[in-house]
Write an enzyme that holds these catalytic residues in place. Structure first.
Site, PDB file in Angstrom:
ATOM      1  N   ARG A  31       0.748  -1.419  -0.295  1.00 57.50           N
ATOM      2  CA  ARG A  31       0.238   0.102  -0.009  1.00 57.50           C
ATOM      3  C   ARG A  31       1.071   1.423   0.272  1.00 57.50           C
ATOM      4  O   ARG A  31       0.700   1.924  -0.952  1.00 57.50           O
ATOM      5  CB  ARG A  31      -0.895   0.272   0.959  1.00 57.50           C
ATOM      6  N   ASN A  49      -5.798  -2.980   1.995  1.00 56.04           N
ATOM      7  CA  ASN A  49      -6.101  -4.255   1.680  1.00 56.04           C
ATOM      8  C   ASN A  49      -7.529  -5.321   2.117  1.00 56.04           C
ATOM      9  O   ASN A  49      -8.277  -4.271   2.765  1.00 56.04           O
ATOM     10  CB  ASN A  49      -5.262  -5.162   3.360  1.00 56.04           C
TER      11      ASN A  49
END
Length: 103
Positions: A31, A49
């Site tokens: 990320r 996620n």
């Protein structure tokens, strides 16, 4: 000119895509790395996620920059092991104001 017209003219060449990245992509700074790459490319959107172990992102901006992000997503950060990247072009723009990591 009205605001909607100006917005449409400024964004007429921009696109929005969604990507779902499969593999070892959680717990490997995917990320954060995606956010850095998107900011480098001048893109807006988010990355998060998913409960199934994938990473999902939406990004909008210049089509060439989106292609570069897609190419990068096939590799990801060093510790990631990307198995598959699904890409879907979305209808219209979402009007994201930045590129952010979501939980």
């Amino acid at each position: 000119m009205n605001e909607l017209y100006l917005y449409l003219m400024e964004n007429k060449d921009k696109k929005r895509v969604a990507m779902r990245i499969h593999g070892r992509v959680q717990g490997v700074f995917f990320r954060a790395s995606t956010q850095g790459k998107a900011l480098e490319l001048g893109l807006y959107g988010f990355v998060q996620n998913e409960p199934d172990g994938t990473v999902y992102l939406e990004a909008e901006g210049n089509p060439e920059a989106l292609k570069q992000l897609e190419k990068w997503a096939h590799q990801g950060p060093d510790r990631a092991r990307v198995e598959k990247v699904e890409v879907e072009e979305k209808e219209g723009l979402a009007g994201f104001e930045r590129f952010e990591q979501r939980r």
